[in-house]
Write an enzyme that holds these catalytic residues in place. Structure first.
Site, short mmCIF file in Angstrom:
data_model
loop_
_atom_site.label_atom_id
_atom_site.label_comp_id
_atom_site.label_asym_id
_atom_site.label_seq_id
_atom_site.Cartn_x
_atom_site.Cartn_y
_atom_site.Cartn_z
N SER A 91 0.86 -1.19 0.00
CA SER A 91 0.00 0.00 0.00
C SER A 91 0.89 1.23 0.00
CB SER A 91 -0.86 0.00 1.27
OG SER A 91 -1.49 1.25 1.44
N TYR A 99 -1.20 -0.25 10.58
CA TYR A 99 -1.50 -0.66 9.19
C TYR A 99 -0.33 -0.29 8.28
CZ TYR A 99 -3.59 -1.04 4.57
OH TYR A 99 -3.81 -1.38 3.26
N1 LIG Z 1 -8.90 -0.72 -0.92
C1 LIG Z 1 -7.83 0.05 -0.79
O1 LIG Z 1 -7.93 1.30 -0.85
C2 LIG Z 1 -6.46 -0.57 -0.63
C3 LIG Z 1 -5.35 0.24 -0.89
C4 LIG Z 1 -4.07 -0.28 -0.74
C5 LIG Z 1 -3.92 -1.60 -0.37
N2 LIG Z 1 -5.00 -2.38 -0.11
C6 LIG Z 1 -4.76 -3.77 0.29
O2 LIG Z 1 -5.31 -4.61 -0.68
C7 LIG Z 1 -5.72 -5.85 -0.10
C8 LIG Z 1 -7.17 -6.13 -0.48
O3 LIG Z 1 -7.97 -5.06 -0.06
P1 LIG Z 1 -9.47 -4.87 -0.51
O4 LIG Z 1 -9.67 -3.40 -0.68
O5 LIG Z 1 -9.82 -5.79 -1.61
O6 LIG Z 1 -10.23 -5.27 0.85
P2 LIG Z 1 -11.52 -6.20 1.12
O7 LIG Z 1 -12.59 -5.92 0.12
O8 LIG Z 1 -11.85 -5.99 2.57
O9 LIG Z 1 -10.97 -7.67 0.89
C9 LIG Z 1 -10.07 -8.28 1.80
C10 LIG Z 1 -10.00 -9.77 1.53
O10 LIG Z 1 -9.10 -10.36 2.48
C11 LIG Z 1 -9.74 -11.49 3.09
N3 LIG Z 1 -9.25 -11.67 4.45
C12 LIG Z 1 -9.20 -10.77 5.46
N4 LIG Z 1 -8.74 -11.35 6.57
C13 LIG Z 1 -8.49 -12.65 6.27
C14 LIG Z 1 -8.03 -13.78 7.00
N5 LIG Z 1 -7.72 -13.69 8.32
N6 LIG Z 1 -7.92 -14.97 6.37
C15 LIG Z 1 -8.24 -15.11 5.06
N7 LIG Z 1 -8.68 -14.07 4.31
C16 LIG Z 1 -8.82 -12.86 4.92
C17 LIG Z 1 -11.23 -11.15 3.04
O11 LIG Z 1 -12.03 -12.33 3.02
P3 LIG Z 1 -12.88 -12.91 4.25
O12 LIG Z 1 -13.44 -11.74 5.00
O13 LIG Z 1 -13.91 -13.76 3.57
O14 LIG Z 1 -11.89 -13.70 5.04
C18 LIG Z 1 -11.33 -10.46 1.68
O15 LIG Z 1 -11.47 -11.44 0.67
C19 LIG Z 1 -5.46 -5.71 1.39
O16 LIG Z 1 -4.20 -6.30 1.69
C20 LIG Z 1 -5.38 -4.21 1.59
O17 LIG Z 1 -4.57 -3.86 2.71
C21 LIG Z 1 -6.28 -1.89 -0.25
#
Ligand SMILES: NC(=O)c1ccc[n+]([C@@H]2O[C@H](COP(=O)([O-])OP(=O)(O)OC[C@H]3O[C@@H](n4cnc5c(N)ncnc54)[C@H](OP(=O)(O)O)[C@@H]3O)[C@@H](O)[C@H]2O)c1
Length: 250
Positions: free
Chosen positions: A136, A149
């Site tokens: 990120s 984070y």
């Molecule tokens: N959205 C943003 O602005 C952004 C920006 C920079 C980086 N990121 C990074 O990108 C990644 C994905 O983010 P996103 O925006 O797609 O978030 P999201 O929609 O909340 O998706 C997160 C995913 O991670 C899974 N997850 C969370 N905890 C878990 C665990 N203990 N075991 C297995 N699976 C787990 C969730 O599935 P379940 O709940 O079904 O387990 C979900 O599929 C993350 O690493 C986040 O830090 C996001």
């Protein structure tokens, strides 16, 4: 290619799985919510294998991957997309919940290194493999409330670069993707513990990146010739930019 995508039940992970399958790859999708993974499996049929595990349950990761049925066997895996992760809370460090901090460390760091440690020997044995970690901009630039984070994503960035150092001489690629603001996922809903208004407010009046933008980036990295390694890639929406240092006047 056979690709493991963690965090495949929604958000980036779902869209990464979708584009990879559309381009002829097979995906082993990991997340906690089995029902969501099963829905995705009914959409993508035999191209998607749902693996419901909690990445913070560290002891479950290796046995689950080692008992995958054919044609998803562990030694056939070509790529790992370490995408599962979360931010919890936006309070300053003195007011943050320690349980949130531990959950972020357990997922974003310990889960990520455990699955990497499980798959790396197979990549080395095959002298082939790609690891794409989801970092990120928070891993590089601090912001109030980013505390742990941002710390976990800084770990992911440096771990990615150090993997490259250790894997010198092997035909294994490692990339850290570092997105800025991306809408259309559950990220902010999770961060604000289910408060939909707070989550919506993050994206109000913005044109954020989309999960498809991130999925396209993953797809592009995997489509590059095998001798090309993207070390890190940082991407932001045009409307997101930098602020000056905060100087508090007395
Ligand atoms: N959205 C943003 O602005 C952004 C920006 C920079 C980086 N990121 C990074 O990108 C990644 C994905 O983010 P996103 O925006 O797609 O978030 P999201 O929609 O909340 O998706 C997160 C995913 O991670 C899974 N997850 C969370 N905890 C878990 C665990 N203990 N075991 C297995 N699976 C787990 C969730 O599935 P379940 O709940 O079904 O387990 C979900 O599929 C993350 O690493 C986040 O830090 C996001």
């Amino acid at each position: 290619m056979l690709v493991v995508v963690t965090g495949a039940s929604t958000g980036f992970g779902y869209h990464i799985s979708k584009i990879l399958i559309e381009h002829g790859h097979q995906v082993i999708g990991i997340a906690r919510r089995k029902e969501k993974l099963d829905e995705i499996q009914s959409e993508f049929k035999d191209q998607f294998y749902p693996l419901a595990i909690d990445m913070t349950n560290l002891d479950s990761i290796e046995p689950a991957l080692k008992s995958l049925p054919a044609p998803f066997n562990i030694e056939k895996i070509d790529a790992l997309v370490n995408n599962a992760g979360l931010a919890l809370g936006l309070a300053t460090a003195d007011k943050a919940d320690l349980k949130d901090w531990y959950q972020m460390i357990d997922t974003n760091i310990k889960g990520l290194v455990t699955i990497t440690h499980t798959l790396l020997p197979y990549f080395v044995q095959n002298n082939k493999g790609t690891i794409i970690n989801m970092g990120s901009v928070a891993g590089t630039y601090p912001y109030p409330g980013g505390n742990v984070y941002g710390g976990t994503k800084a770990f992911v960035e440096q771990f990615s670069l150090n993997l490259r150092a250790d894997l010198a001489g092997h035909n294994i690629r490692v990339t850290n993707i570092e997105p800025g603001l991306v809408g259309g996922t559950e990220f902010s809903l999770v961060r604000f513990h289910g408060d939909q208004n707070k989550a919506d407010n993050v994206y109000k009046d913005t044109k954020a990146l989309t999960p498809e933008d991130i999925a396209n980036t993953v797809d592009w990295i995997l489509s590059l010739p095998e001798h090309v390694n993207i070390n890190r890639i940082e991407l932001m929406p045009v409307m997101q930019s930098f602020s000056p240092f905060n100087i508090v006047k007395r």
